[in-house]
Design a protein around this motif. Structure first.
Motif, PDB file in Angstrom:
ATOM      1  N   ALA A 238       0.820  -1.219   0.000  1.00  0.00           N
ATOM      2  CA  ALA A 238       0.000   0.000   0.000  1.00  0.00           C
ATOM      3  C   ALA A 238       0.849   1.262   0.000  1.00  0.00           C
ATOM      4  N   LEU A 239       2.140   1.131   0.339  1.00  0.00           N
ATOM      5  CA  LEU A 239       3.020   2.297   0.398  1.00  0.00           C
ATOM      6  C   LEU A 239       3.667   2.593  -0.948  1.00  0.00           C
ATOM      7  N   GLY A 240       3.399   1.784  -1.949  1.00  0.00           N
ATOM      8  CA  GLY A 240       3.885   2.073  -3.291  1.00  0.00           C
ATOM      9  C   GLY A 240       5.266   1.520  -3.549  1.00  0.00           C
ATOM     10  N   ASP A 241       5.931   2.087  -4.525  1.00  0.00           N
ATOM     11  CA  ASP A 241       7.232   1.602  -4.991  1.00  0.00           C
ATOM     12  C   ASP A 241       8.347   2.148  -4.101  1.00  0.00           C
ATOM     13  N   ILE A 242       8.470   1.547  -2.912  1.00  0.00           N
ATOM     14  CA  ILE A 242       9.465   1.942  -1.915  1.00  0.00           C
ATOM     15  C   ILE A 242      10.258   0.704  -1.521  1.00  0.00           C
ATOM     16  N   PRO A 243      11.571   0.820  -1.326  1.00  0.00           N
ATOM     17  CA  PRO A 243      12.342  -0.346  -0.874  1.00  0.00           C
ATOM     18  C   PRO A 243      11.691  -1.002   0.341  1.00  0.00           C
ATOM     19  N   PRO A 244      11.687  -2.321   0.386  1.00  0.00           N
ATOM     20  CA  PRO A 244      10.979  -3.031   1.470  1.00  0.00           C
ATOM     21  C   PRO A 244      11.391  -2.609   2.876  1.00  0.00           C
ATOM     22  N   LEU A 245      12.687  -2.391   3.096  1.00  0.00           N
ATOM     23  CA  LEU A 245      13.129  -2.010   4.435  1.00  0.00           C
ATOM     24  C   LEU A 245      12.544  -0.661   4.831  1.00  0.00           C
ATOM     25  N   VAL A 246      12.576   0.311   3.902  1.00  0.00           N
ATOM     26  CA  VAL A 246      12.016   1.631   4.177  1.00  0.00           C
ATOM     27  C   VAL A 246      10.508   1.527   4.397  1.00  0.00           C
ATOM     28  N   ALA A 247       9.843   0.742   3.563  1.00  0.00           N
ATOM     29  CA  ALA A 247       8.393   0.564   3.706  1.00  0.00           C
ATOM     30  C   ALA A 247       8.051  -0.062   5.050  1.00  0.00           C
ATOM     31  N   ASN A 248       8.870  -1.003   5.486  1.00  0.00           N
ATOM     32  CA  ASN A 248       8.637  -1.647   6.778  1.00  0.00           C
ATOM     33  C   ASN A 248       8.712  -0.625   7.903  1.00  0.00           C
ATOM     34  N   LEU A 249       9.737   0.232   7.863  1.00  0.00           N
ATOM     35  CA  LEU A 249       9.900   1.245   8.904  1.00  0.00           C
ATOM     36  C   LEU A 249       8.763   2.255   8.876  1.00  0.00           C
ATOM     37  N   LEU A 250       8.350   2.660   7.677  1.00  0.00           N
ATOM     38  CA  LEU A 250       7.258   3.632   7.574  1.00  0.00           C
ATOM     39  C   LEU A 250       5.959   3.037   8.116  1.00  0.00           C
ATOM     40  N   ALA A 251       5.692   1.797   7.770  1.00  0.00           N
ATOM     41  CA  ALA A 251       4.465   1.151   8.241  1.00  0.00           C
ATOM     42  C   ALA A 251       4.449   1.056   9.763  1.00  0.00           C
ATOM     43  N   ARG A 252       5.599   0.787  10.356  1.00  0.00           N
ATOM     44  CA  ARG A 252       5.684   0.704  11.816  1.00  0.00           C
ATOM     45  C   ARG A 252       5.487   2.071  12.470  1.00  0.00           C
ATOM     46  N   ARG A 253       5.688   3.133  11.709  1.00  0.00           N
ATOM     47  CA  ARG A 253       5.421   4.486  12.200  1.00  0.00           C
ATOM     48  C   ARG A 253       3.957   4.883  12.038  1.00  0.00           C
ATOM     49  N   GLY A 254       3.159   4.011  11.461  1.00  0.00           N
ATOM     50  CA  GLY A 254       1.742   4.305  11.295  1.00  0.00           C
ATOM     51  C   GLY A 254       1.397   4.938   9.973  1.00  0.00           C
ATOM     52  N   ILE A 255       2.336   4.946   9.025  1.00  0.00           N
ATOM     53  CA  ILE A 255       2.075   5.488   7.694  1.00  0.00           C
ATOM     54  C   ILE A 255       1.469   4.384   6.842  1.00  0.00           C
ATOM     55  N   THR A 256       0.313   4.666   6.252  1.00  0.00           N
ATOM     56  CA  THR A 256      -0.465   3.589   5.643  1.00  0.00           C
ATOM     57  C   THR A 256      -0.714   3.743   4.144  1.00  0.00           C
ATOM     58  N   THR A 257      -0.438   4.916   3.573  1.00  0.00           N
ATOM     59  CA  THR A 257      -0.720   5.118   2.151  1.00  0.00           C
ATOM     60  C   THR A 257       0.529   5.628   1.432  1.00  0.00           C
ATOM     61  N   SER A 258       0.527   5.498   0.117  1.00  0.00           N
ATOM     62  CA  SER A 258       1.658   5.974  -0.668  1.00  0.00           C
ATOM     63  C   SER A 258       1.777   7.504  -0.582  1.00  0.00           C
ATOM     64  N   GLU A 259       0.635   8.201  -0.472  1.00  0.00           N
ATOM     65  CA  GLU A 259       0.668   9.658  -0.342  1.00  0.00           C
ATOM     66  C   GLU A 259       1.341  10.071   0.966  1.00  0.00           C
ATOM     67  N   GLU A 260       0.981   9.397   2.069  1.00  0.00           N
ATOM     68  CA  GLU A 260       1.597   9.701   3.356  1.00  0.00           C
ATOM     69  C   GLU A 260       3.090   9.389   3.330  1.00  0.00           C
ATOM     70  N   ALA A 261       3.455   8.291   2.687  1.00  0.00           N
ATOM     71  CA  ALA A 261       4.861   7.905   2.601  1.00  0.00           C
ATOM     72  C   ALA A 261       5.658   8.941   1.816  1.00  0.00           C
ATOM     73  N   ARG A 262       5.128   9.379   0.686  1.00  0.00           N
ATOM     74  CA  ARG A 262       5.831  10.361  -0.129  1.00  0.00           C
ATOM     75  C   ARG A 262       5.979  11.684   0.626  1.00  0.00           C
ATOM     76  N   GLU A 263       4.925  12.088   1.323  1.00  0.00           N
ATOM     77  CA  GLU A 263       4.962  13.339   2.075  1.00  0.00           C
ATOM     78  C   GLU A 263       5.997  13.268   3.189  1.00  0.00           C
ATOM     79  N   PHE A 264       6.058  12.115   3.858  1.00  0.00           N
ATOM     80  CA  PHE A 264       7.010  11.944   4.956  1.00  0.00           C
ATOM     81  C   PHE A 264       8.440  11.968   4.429  1.00  0.00           C
ATOM     82  N   LEU A 265       8.710  11.264   3.355  1.00  0.00           N
ATOM     83  CA  LEU A 265      10.059  11.155   2.827  1.00  0.00           C
ATOM     84  C   LEU A 265      10.538  12.455   2.191  1.00  0.00           C
ATOM     85  N   GLU A 266       9.648  13.159   1.530  1.00  0.00           N
ATOM     86  CA  GLU A 266      10.041  14.395   0.866  1.00  0.00           C
ATOM     87  C   GLU A 266      10.059  15.585   1.805  1.00  0.00           C
TER      88      GLU A 266
END
Length: 250
Positions: free
Chosen positions: A26-54
């Motif tokens: 659900a976090l989109g095209d992100i390396p698995p390790l990064v996606a794992n860490l983001l998901a554990r932070r409560g980030i659930t969508t690709s939009e939230e992931a992009r906003e957090f990373l950028e």
């Protein structure tokens, strides 16, 4: 070991459950390790992931959404027109000192000649006090802007008003008890506040007032020399580096 074994307190580790493959995808095209860490932070969508990373400008809230900030801007404009003496009263910790320095720069850029006041850690302690008000009165102050304090300083702010000194409060601490009789109380945690982010620091609140003051007339460079101070204060105050704080520090 001499004296017997060392016995310390037992700690219980609480480990977040690992995200499911669906959570990762659900976090989109992100390396698995990064996606794992983001998901554990409560980030659930690709939009939230992009906003957090950028950490883009979309994280930076409109200061106009803060309660009573328009009243503060109006009062500071009157002070500029009348060439009033404005005092900036900050706390003595790193958050308060950087916030005071930031507010001094912003008010100077706005066209005022402010003077700073940092209370003595031992003899004055935290927050505005009557003795400081009297000293500022003697120096001609007719307006005090607090940084990282003020929401609980009911007595000293009443003393200031009785001394013909108005007060603008910028603070991020929890609002408890009676409301101080200030011109404006700018606090995202104030009752009735609709501000989306509640974890700004004292220097962060000084930054938002500065933005409201300067951005209309200095849209390209209002934050020059201010954002750096806000980043230092945000980090040293150990604020959560998420959302708007993440943008400030980035």
């Amino acid at each position: 070991m001499p004296g017997g074994p060392i016995q310390g307190r037992r700690k219980r580790w609480r480990v977040t459950e690992p995200p499911s493959p669906e959570d990762i995808s659900a976090l989109g095209d992100i390396p698995p390790l990064v996606a794992n860490l983001l998901a554990r932070r409560g980030i659930t969508t690709s939009e939230e992931a992009r906003e957090f990373l950028e950490a883009g400008p979309g994280l930076f809230e409109d200061p106009g959404n803060l309660p009573e900030i328009a009243l503060a801007v109006e009062r500071l404009e009157i002070a500029r027109q009348k060439a009033e003496t404005v005092a900036v009263f900050g706390d003595f910790d790193a958050d308060g000192v950087t916030g005071t320095a930031l507010m001094m720069r912003a008010l100077t850029r706005y066209g005022l000649l402010p003077m700073p006041y940092i209370p003595h850690r031992v003899t004055e302690g935290h927050g505005l006090n009557n003795g400081a008000v009297d000293k500022l009165k003697d120096q001609g102050a007719t307006l005090i802007v607090t940084v990282d304090c003020g929401v609980t300083d009911v007595g000293p702010i009443a003393h200031a008003k009785n001394s013909d000194i108005d007060t603008i409060v910028t603070d991020h601490h929890l609002v408890t008890g009676s409301r101080p009789d200030a011109i404006a109380i700018i606090n995202p945690r104030a009752p009735g506040s609709n501000y989306a982010f509640h974890h700004l620091t004292g220097v962060g609140m000084a930054l938002k007032l500065s933005q409201a003051l300067l951005e209309p007339t200095h849209p390209a460079d209002w934050a020059d020399g201010l954002m750096e101070l806000a980043a230092i204060g945000t980090i040293t105050d150990m604020a959560p580096l998420v959302d708007e704080n993440r943008y400030i520090v980035n």
